[in-house]
Scaffold this motif. Sequence first.
Motif, mmCIF file in Angstrom:
data_model
loop_
_atom_site.group_PDB
_atom_site.id
_atom_site.type_symbol
_atom_site.label_atom_id
_atom_site.label_comp_id
_atom_site.label_asym_id
_atom_site.label_seq_id
_atom_site.Cartn_x
_atom_site.Cartn_y
_atom_site.Cartn_z
ATOM 1 N N ALA A 1 0.823 -1.208 0.000
ATOM 2 C CA ALA A 1 0.000 0.000 0.000
ATOM 3 C C ALA A 1 0.854 1.255 0.000
ATOM 4 C CB ALA A 1 -0.928 -0.014 1.213
ATOM 5 N N ASP A 2 2.069 1.174 0.505
ATOM 6 C CA ASP A 2 2.957 2.338 0.531
ATOM 7 C C ASP A 2 3.308 2.826 -0.868
ATOM 8 O OD1 ASP A 2 2.964 2.187 3.281
ATOM 9 O OD2 ASP A 2 4.808 0.989 3.360
ATOM 10 N N GLU A 3 3.189 1.954 -1.863
ATOM 11 C CA GLU A 3 3.543 2.319 -3.230
ATOM 12 C C GLU A 3 2.374 2.937 -4.001
ATOM 13 O OE1 GLU A 3 5.136 -0.946 -5.365
ATOM 14 O OE2 GLU A 3 6.712 -1.390 -3.904
ATOM 15 N N LEU A 4 1.198 2.938 -3.409
ATOM 16 C CA LEU A 4 0.015 3.387 -4.139
ATOM 17 C C LEU A 4 0.037 4.890 -4.383
ATOM 18 C CD1 LEU A 4 -2.784 1.325 -2.352
ATOM 19 C CD2 LEU A 4 -1.947 1.001 -4.685
ATOM 20 N N THR A 5 -0.128 5.269 -5.631
ATOM 21 C CA THR A 5 -0.341 6.661 -6.012
ATOM 22 C C THR A 5 -1.616 6.690 -6.833
ATOM 23 O OG1 THR A 5 2.036 7.092 -6.080
ATOM 24 C CG2 THR A 5 0.598 8.666 -7.205
ATOM 25 N N LEU A 6 -2.660 7.262 -6.260
ATOM 26 C CA LEU A 6 -3.980 7.152 -6.870
ATOM 27 C C LEU A 6 -4.514 8.527 -7.231
ATOM 28 C CD1 LEU A 6 -5.442 4.640 -4.277
ATOM 29 C CD2 LEU A 6 -4.567 4.088 -6.550
ATOM 30 N N PRO A 7 -5.180 8.633 -8.395
ATOM 31 C CA PRO A 7 -5.766 9.919 -8.787
ATOM 32 C C PRO A 7 -7.061 10.227 -8.053
ATOM 33 C CG PRO A 7 -6.247 8.266 -10.439
ATOM 34 C CD PRO A 7 -5.353 7.606 -9.426
ATOM 35 N N GLY A 8 -7.767 9.175 -7.580
ATOM 36 C CA GLY A 8 -9.059 9.352 -6.936
ATOM 37 C C GLY A 8 -10.083 9.881 -7.925
ATOM 38 N N PRO A 9 -11.371 9.646 -7.720
ATOM 39 C CA PRO A 9 -11.860 8.741 -6.680
ATOM 40 C C PRO A 9 -11.637 7.269 -7.050
ATOM 41 C CG PRO A 9 -13.689 9.468 -8.032
ATOM 42 C CD PRO A 9 -12.483 10.205 -8.536
ATOM 43 N N VAL A 10 -11.773 6.405 -6.052
ATOM 44 C CA VAL A 10 -11.652 4.959 -6.247
ATOM 45 C C VAL A 10 -13.056 4.372 -6.115
ATOM 46 C CG1 VAL A 10 -10.617 2.825 -5.391
ATOM 47 C CG2 VAL A 10 -9.315 4.967 -5.296
ATOM 48 N N PRO A 11 -13.694 4.011 -7.231
ATOM 49 C CA PRO A 11 -15.094 3.576 -7.156
ATOM 50 C C PRO A 11 -15.326 2.332 -6.316
ATOM 51 C CG PRO A 11 -14.509 4.163 -9.411
ATOM 52 C CD PRO A 11 -13.235 4.154 -8.624
ATOM 53 N N LYS A 12 -14.342 1.416 -6.295
ATOM 54 C CA LYS A 12 -14.589 0.148 -5.607
ATOM 55 C C LYS A 12 -13.273 -0.459 -5.151
ATOM 56 C CE LYS A 12 -15.842 -3.452 -8.034
ATOM 57 N NZ LYS A 12 -16.607 -4.393 -8.886
ATOM 58 N N VAL A 13 -13.296 -1.082 -3.981
ATOM 59 C CA VAL A 13 -12.153 -1.845 -3.477
ATOM 60 C C VAL A 13 -12.584 -3.302 -3.373
ATOM 61 C CG1 VAL A 13 -10.558 -2.214 -1.558
ATOM 62 C CG2 VAL A 13 -11.223 0.120 -2.210
ATOM 63 N N LEU A 14 -11.753 -4.203 -3.883
ATOM 64 C CA LEU A 14 -12.018 -5.636 -3.811
ATOM 65 C C LEU A 14 -11.186 -6.251 -2.700
ATOM 66 C CD1 LEU A 14 -11.777 -6.432 -7.626
ATOM 67 C CD2 LEU A 14 -13.870 -6.168 -6.295
ATOM 68 N N VAL A 15 -11.798 -7.129 -1.935
ATOM 69 C CA VAL A 15 -11.088 -7.861 -0.885
ATOM 70 C C VAL A 15 -11.115 -9.343 -1.226
ATOM 71 C CG1 VAL A 15 -10.960 -8.412 1.567
ATOM 72 C CG2 VAL A 15 -11.721 -6.138 0.841
ATOM 73 N N HIS A 16 -9.934 -9.935 -1.358
ATOM 74 C CA HIS A 16 -9.820 -11.360 -1.623
ATOM 75 C C HIS A 16 -9.580 -12.064 -0.300
ATOM 76 C CE1 HIS A 16 -7.848 -15.165 -2.809
ATOM 77 N NE2 HIS A 16 -8.645 -15.077 -3.859
ATOM 78 N N THR A 17 -10.540 -12.892 0.105
ATOM 79 C CA THR A 17 -10.442 -13.581 1.398
ATOM 80 C C THR A 17 -9.994 -15.024 1.256
ATOM 81 O OG1 THR A 17 -12.730 -14.339 1.372
ATOM 82 C CG2 THR A 17 -12.298 -12.142 2.318
ATOM 83 N N GLY A 18 -10.001 -15.523 0.025
ATOM 84 C CA GLY A 18 -9.640 -16.917 -0.186
ATOM 85 C C GLY A 18 -10.756 -17.891 0.090
ATOM 86 N N THR A 19 -11.946 -17.379 0.310
ATOM 87 C CA THR A 19 -13.108 -18.221 0.586
ATOM 88 C C THR A 19 -14.264 -17.805 -0.310
ATOM 89 O OG1 THR A 19 -13.887 -16.734 2.320
ATOM 90 C CG2 THR A 19 -12.449 -18.537 2.991
ATOM 91 N N VAL A 20 -15.291 -18.640 -0.365
ATOM 92 C CA VAL A 20 -16.501 -18.267 -1.089
ATOM 93 C C VAL A 20 -17.132 -17.062 -0.404
ATOM 94 C CG1 VAL A 20 -18.810 -18.998 -1.762
ATOM 95 C CG2 VAL A 20 -16.903 -20.606 -1.892
ATOM 96 N N CYS A 21 -17.503 -16.062 -1.168
ATOM 97 C CA CYS A 21 -17.989 -14.819 -0.576
ATOM 98 C C CYS A 21 -19.500 -14.856 -0.393
ATOM 99 C CB CYS A 21 -17.558 -13.632 -1.424
ATOM 100 S SG CYS A 21 -15.784 -13.375 -1.365
ATOM 101 N N ASP A 22 -19.942 -15.605 0.603
ATOM 102 C CA ASP A 22 -21.351 -15.635 0.930
ATOM 103 C C ASP A 22 -21.663 -14.531 1.941
ATOM 104 O OD1 ASP A 22 -20.298 -16.572 3.329
ATOM 105 O OD2 ASP A 22 -21.026 -18.622 3.045
ATOM 106 N N ALA A 23 -22.892 -14.497 2.430
ATOM 107 C CA ALA A 23 -23.312 -13.430 3.337
ATOM 108 C C ALA A 23 -22.492 -13.412 4.623
ATOM 109 C CB ALA A 23 -24.796 -13.577 3.663
ATOM 110 N N THR A 24 -22.086 -14.577 5.097
ATOM 111 C CA THR A 24 -21.295 -14.640 6.331
ATOM 112 C C THR A 24 -19.930 -13.988 6.147
ATOM 113 O OG1 THR A 24 -22.408 -16.674 6.999
ATOM 114 C CG2 THR A 24 -20.289 -16.201 8.044
ATOM 115 N N VAL A 25 -19.287 -14.248 5.022
ATOM 116 C CA VAL A 25 -17.980 -13.649 4.750
ATOM 117 C C VAL A 25 -18.121 -12.146 4.553
ATOM 118 C CG1 VAL A 25 -16.042 -13.599 3.132
ATOM 119 C CG2 VAL A 25 -17.049 -15.782 3.812
ATOM 120 N N VAL A 26 -19.173 -11.719 3.858
ATOM 121 C CA VAL A 26 -19.413 -10.287 3.680
ATOM 122 C C VAL A 26 -19.552 -9.599 5.035
ATOM 123 C CG1 VAL A 26 -21.066 -8.576 2.830
ATOM 124 C CG2 VAL A 26 -20.399 -10.498 1.372
#
Length: 290
Positions: free
Chosen positions: A144-169
């Motif tokens: 994250a220290d290398e991130l240089t972003l123009p903004g805005p950032v419409p969406k951030v994705l999180v990879h959890t390594g599991t099926v993304c059901d309601a419990t994981v959300v």
Amino acid sequence: MTTAPGDRPRLLACDLDGTLLDAHGRLSQSVSAALHRARSAGVALAVITARPGRDVGAAVSGRVPDSAYWAYSNGSVIHAPGAAAPSRALGFTADRAVRIVADVRTARPAWSCALDLVDRTVTVAPFPSGGSAHWRHVVRCASADELTLPGPVPKVLVHTGTVCDATVVEEVQRVIGPDAVATASGGAYVELVPPGTGKSEALRWLCAELGVDPADTVAVGDGLNDLGMLRLAGLAAAPANAPVEVRRAVDVVLPSNDEDGVAVLVGLLLDGRAVTPRRYRPLPSTSLEE
């Protein structure tokens, strides 16, 4: 909204993957023809998808009427018909997006993040390279220290390594707190958008833009990220392939995306047949209790 014979909704808002598209990512001739028929009948159209615009190819967009609105990144970026530049582009500030990545990595070191910008996706190590193999315009960075972003950032994705059901959300929501809203559209990622955005707010914006009461809209979707717009619409529908949480939330359960469910919906709306809650349910009643 309960439609009577002869009624027409003023706006039809559809999710893309799992709804308009079949399991192979194709927009069938039947669904394409139905969308053009709806438009010819005076129904405004909107496609509201989790995908960024660059990940919707011409093989799909070219089969949707040119007069349709497109809302990308869970509705954060909206394009009016034929417009190259977005009419609305919302998202996290660059600083907030960087903090989200840092917070996720601190709380759950096994999780990783990608930032979905308007023009590219930025993955932050240890994001799995296979997860972005089919994405367009991907930039990779080591931290994250290398991130240089123009903004805005419409969406951030999180990879959890599991099926993304309601419990994981829900687990991801607890980690990030109230400054972002967690949802999922299927697949391997939890999706974060700023409060006050998302598909429901995109539908609300479109209604204001078109002068349409939300009660005069029909929405159809198959994902957890569709629940907000399904609840806002006057009539809500889901294909049979939707998870049980979504099927329980809608008025009409349609055939699956592989069976051209949206084409069936358009037929119900335009062919003079009344559509009332649960009017069309090819599924046995017990199937909603899985």
